[in-house]
Design a protein around this motif. Sequence first.
Motif, PDB file in Angstrom:
ATOM      1  N   LEU A 147       0.837  -1.200   0.000  1.00  0.00           N
ATOM      2  CA  LEU A 147       0.000   0.000   0.000  1.00  0.00           C
ATOM      3  C   LEU A 147       0.875   1.255   0.000  1.00  0.00           C
ATOM      4  CD1 LEU A 147      -2.773  -1.105   2.501  1.00  0.00           C
ATOM      5  CD2 LEU A 147      -3.126  -0.498   0.097  1.00  0.00           C
ATOM      6  N   LYS A 148       1.962   1.221   0.741  1.00  0.00           N
ATOM      7  CA  LYS A 148       2.895   2.352   0.727  1.00  0.00           C
ATOM      8  C   LYS A 148       3.506   2.515  -0.656  1.00  0.00           C
ATOM      9  CE  LYS A 148       6.978   4.159   3.124  1.00  0.00           C
ATOM     10  NZ  LYS A 148       7.969   3.908   4.212  1.00  0.00           N
ATOM     11  N   ARG A 149       3.803   1.375  -1.313  1.00  0.00           N
ATOM     12  CA  ARG A 149       4.415   1.409  -2.654  1.00  0.00           C
ATOM     13  C   ARG A 149       3.516   2.104  -3.664  1.00  0.00           C
ATOM     14  NH1 ARG A 149       6.134   2.365  -6.531  1.00  0.00           N
ATOM     15  NH2 ARG A 149       7.666   1.404  -7.921  1.00  0.00           N
ATOM     16  N   VAL A 150       2.203   1.975  -3.505  1.00  0.00           N
ATOM     17  CA  VAL A 150       1.273   2.609  -4.450  1.00  0.00           C
ATOM     18  C   VAL A 150       0.782   3.964  -3.941  1.00  0.00           C
ATOM     19  CG1 VAL A 150       0.544   0.374  -5.356  1.00  0.00           C
ATOM     20  CG2 VAL A 150      -0.798   1.434  -3.521  1.00  0.00           C
ATOM     21  N   GLY A 151       1.416   4.456  -2.887  1.00  0.00           N
ATOM     22  CA  GLY A 151       1.101   5.799  -2.401  1.00  0.00           C
ATOM     23  C   GLY A 151      -0.127   5.885  -1.533  1.00  0.00           C
ATOM     24  N   LEU A 152      -0.474   4.777  -0.867  1.00  0.00           N
ATOM     25  CA  LEU A 152      -1.650   4.767   0.004  1.00  0.00           C
ATOM     26  C   LEU A 152      -1.236   4.288   1.392  1.00  0.00           C
ATOM     27  CD1 LEU A 152      -4.353   3.184  -2.330  1.00  0.00           C
ATOM     28  CD2 LEU A 152      -4.126   5.597  -1.729  1.00  0.00           C
ATOM     29  N   GLU A 153      -1.280   5.170   2.340  1.00  0.00           N
ATOM     30  CA  GLU A 153      -0.960   4.810   3.710  1.00  0.00           C
ATOM     31  C   GLU A 153      -2.096   5.244   4.623  1.00  0.00           C
ATOM     32  OE1 GLU A 153       3.370   5.353   4.819  1.00  0.00           O
ATOM     33  OE2 GLU A 153       3.295   6.653   3.049  1.00  0.00           O
ATOM     34  N   ASN A 154      -2.229   4.538   5.726  1.00  0.00           N
ATOM     35  CA  ASN A 154      -3.213   4.881   6.766  1.00  0.00           C
ATOM     36  C   ASN A 154      -4.662   4.802   6.274  1.00  0.00           C
ATOM     37  OD1 ASN A 154      -1.040   5.522   8.565  1.00  0.00           O
ATOM     38  ND2 ASN A 154      -0.876   7.525   7.574  1.00  0.00           N
ATOM     39  N   ILE A 155      -4.907   3.928   5.280  1.00  0.00           N
ATOM     40  CA  ILE A 155      -6.296   3.735   4.840  1.00  0.00           C
ATOM     41  C   ILE A 155      -6.711   2.271   4.981  1.00  0.00           C
ATOM     42  CG2 ILE A 155      -6.092   5.611   3.142  1.00  0.00           C
ATOM     43  CD1 ILE A 155      -6.263   3.273   1.018  1.00  0.00           C
ATOM     44  N   ASP A 156      -5.892   1.494   5.697  1.00  0.00           N
ATOM     45  CA  ASP A 156      -6.098   0.046   5.721  1.00  0.00           C
ATOM     46  C   ASP A 156      -7.426  -0.362   6.334  1.00  0.00           C
ATOM     47  OD1 ASP A 156      -4.282   1.141   7.848  1.00  0.00           O
ATOM     48  OD2 ASP A 156      -4.800  -0.755   8.819  1.00  0.00           O
ATOM     49  N   ARG A 157      -8.040   0.488   7.154  1.00  0.00           N
ATOM     50  CA  ARG A 157      -9.310   0.121   7.789  1.00  0.00           C
ATOM     51  C   ARG A 157     -10.530   0.600   7.000  1.00  0.00           C
ATOM     52  NH1 ARG A 157      -8.291   1.101  14.330  1.00  0.00           N
ATOM     53  NH2 ARG A 157      -6.457  -0.274  14.502  1.00  0.00           N
ATOM     54  N   LEU A 158     -10.283   1.337   5.928  1.00  0.00           N
ATOM     55  CA  LEU A 158     -11.404   1.788   5.103  1.00  0.00           C
ATOM     56  C   LEU A 158     -11.932   0.648   4.243  1.00  0.00           C
ATOM     57  CD1 LEU A 158     -10.137   5.278   3.829  1.00  0.00           C
ATOM     58  CD2 LEU A 158     -11.550   4.766   5.843  1.00  0.00           C
ATOM     59  N   TYR A 159     -13.175   0.822   3.762  1.00  0.00           N
ATOM     60  CA  TYR A 159     -13.794  -0.139   2.857  1.00  0.00           C
ATOM     61  C   TYR A 159     -13.800   0.441   1.442  1.00  0.00           C
ATOM     62  CZ  TYR A 159     -15.286  -2.977   6.813  1.00  0.00           C
ATOM     63  OH  TYR A 159     -15.294  -3.774   7.922  1.00  0.00           O
ATOM     64  N   PRO A 160     -13.880  -0.405   0.410  1.00  0.00           N
ATOM     65  CA  PRO A 160     -13.868   0.098  -0.965  1.00  0.00           C
ATOM     66  C   PRO A 160     -14.876   1.203  -1.242  1.00  0.00           C
ATOM     67  CG  PRO A 160     -13.579  -2.265  -0.978  1.00  0.00           C
ATOM     68  CD  PRO A 160     -13.852  -1.890   0.460  1.00  0.00           C
ATOM     69  N   SER A 161     -16.048   1.141  -0.604  1.00  0.00           N
ATOM     70  CA  SER A 161     -17.078   2.161  -0.835  1.00  0.00           C
ATOM     71  C   SER A 161     -16.643   3.539  -0.367  1.00  0.00           C
ATOM     72  CB  SER A 161     -18.378   1.768  -0.129  1.00  0.00           C
ATOM     73  OG  SER A 161     -18.178   1.669   1.276  1.00  0.00           O
ATOM     74  N   GLU A 162     -15.604   3.598   0.460  1.00  0.00           N
ATOM     75  CA  GLU A 162     -15.119   4.872   0.985  1.00  0.00           C
ATOM     76  C   GLU A 162     -13.953   5.433   0.163  1.00  0.00           C
ATOM     77  OE1 GLU A 162     -15.417   4.815   5.632  1.00  0.00           O
ATOM     78  OE2 GLU A 162     -14.762   2.810   4.995  1.00  0.00           O
ATOM     79  N   LEU A 163     -13.617   4.779  -0.947  1.00  0.00           N
ATOM     80  CA  LEU A 163     -12.464   5.181  -1.746  1.00  0.00           C
ATOM     81  C   LEU A 163     -12.895   5.826  -3.058  1.00  0.00           C
ATOM     82  CD1 LEU A 163     -10.312   1.925  -1.415  1.00  0.00           C
ATOM     83  CD2 LEU A 163     -10.318   3.923   0.107  1.00  0.00           C
ATOM     84  N   SER A 164     -12.045   6.686  -3.592  1.00  0.00           N
ATOM     85  CA  SER A 164     -12.256   7.239  -4.931  1.00  0.00           C
ATOM     86  C   SER A 164     -11.881   6.179  -5.972  1.00  0.00           C
ATOM     87  CB  SER A 164     -11.384   8.476  -5.133  1.00  0.00           C
ATOM     88  OG  SER A 164     -10.007   8.110  -5.155  1.00  0.00           O
ATOM     89  N   GLY A 165     -12.226   6.449  -7.228  1.00  0.00           N
ATOM     90  CA  GLY A 165     -11.909   5.503  -8.293  1.00  0.00           C
ATOM     91  C   GLY A 165     -10.425   5.254  -8.424  1.00  0.00           C
ATOM     92  N   GLY A 166      -9.625   6.318  -8.349  1.00  0.00           N
ATOM     93  CA  GLY A 166      -8.189   6.171  -8.458  1.00  0.00           C
ATOM     94  C   GLY A 166      -7.597   5.405  -7.292  1.00  0.00           C
ATOM     95  N   MET A 167      -8.132   5.618  -6.093  1.00  0.00           N
ATOM     96  CA  MET A 167      -7.648   4.887  -4.921  1.00  0.00           C
ATOM     97  C   MET A 167      -7.980   3.407  -5.045  1.00  0.00           C
ATOM     98  SD  MET A 167      -8.661   7.637  -1.933  1.00  0.00           S
ATOM     99  CE  MET A 167      -8.027   6.691  -0.545  1.00  0.00           C
ATOM    100  N   LYS A 168      -9.166   3.092  -5.556  1.00  0.00           N
ATOM    101  CA  LYS A 168      -9.536   1.687  -5.750  1.00  0.00           C
ATOM    102  C   LYS A 168      -8.564   0.999  -6.703  1.00  0.00           C
ATOM    103  CE  LYS A 168     -14.522   2.202  -4.969  1.00  0.00           C
ATOM    104  NZ  LYS A 168     -15.865   2.147  -5.604  1.00  0.00           N
ATOM    105  N   LYS A 169      -8.198   1.698  -7.783  1.00  0.00           N
ATOM    106  CA  LYS A 169      -7.263   1.106  -8.734  1.00  0.00           C
ATOM    107  C   LYS A 169      -5.906   0.864  -8.082  1.00  0.00           C
ATOM    108  CE  LYS A 169      -9.797   0.712 -12.442  1.00  0.00           C
ATOM    109  NZ  LYS A 169      -9.686   1.535 -13.642  1.00  0.00           N
TER     110      LYS A 169
END
Length: 250
Positions: free
Chosen positions: A123-145
């Motif tokens: 997740l850090k490698r793809v530029g996403l940190e501290n979102i591990d407890r979120l669900y897909p419905s709480e993410l933007s399209g780019g974050m989901k990808k």
Amino acid sequence: MISLKSIDKFFGDRQVLFGISMDLQPGKANLIIGRSGSGKTVLMKCMAGLLTPENGEILFDGRRFDERQDAKTVAEIRRDIGMVFQGGALFDSLTVLENVVFPLDMFRRMPRAEKADRAHDCLKRVGLENIDRLYPSELSGGMKKRVAIARAIVNNPKYLFCDEPNSGLDPQTSARIDDLIAEITEEYRTTTVINTHDMNSVLQYGDVVHFIHEGKRWWTGDKKTILETPDTELRNFLEASELTKRLLRA
């Protein structure tokens, strides 16, 4: 390297792929382009083992990927494959962390804490940190990808398949996804195969480009030669994009 040899695929009486042969190069983004319905996604699903061709061979570094092979070889190849689906295909009922850990649960015997650490690293490698407890419905399209990419690389795959990875994204996010896949491909020497309609991606990262037309491999080249092609079918396809239409006319 992934090698395809004379791949045929049927759905009932309808033939979708016709004798496709090609080599997909390691350490490069191998782009597959073509009109909707040309057979790109069917071809990728055959390569990833989600569909079985009626004829032909698919070889992963010389190993035949076929249910008729021994189960150990098939399992080893499956473990080495990462897949980014067009819509992300995240599990809505699982958190981001649980989604990324999922392939490790399937293929690796590791302590739970080690799996979580590996997932956090991806997740850090793809530029996403501290979102591990979120669900897909709480993410933007780019974050989901990007979560889908993290899940695809968590097993350190040798082969990465991406089906329209930047579809439905704004240009800036699309470019970021392209950059991320290109970086991962080069960094890990991955054999990466990308289905795309995005000509920006083709012209920037298309070191190897295969054009599929009516279920056949019609043309193979790269980002430099694609605009010089005299092939009528390929030029007609390229002119559907305003960008490449202007470049062709120029």
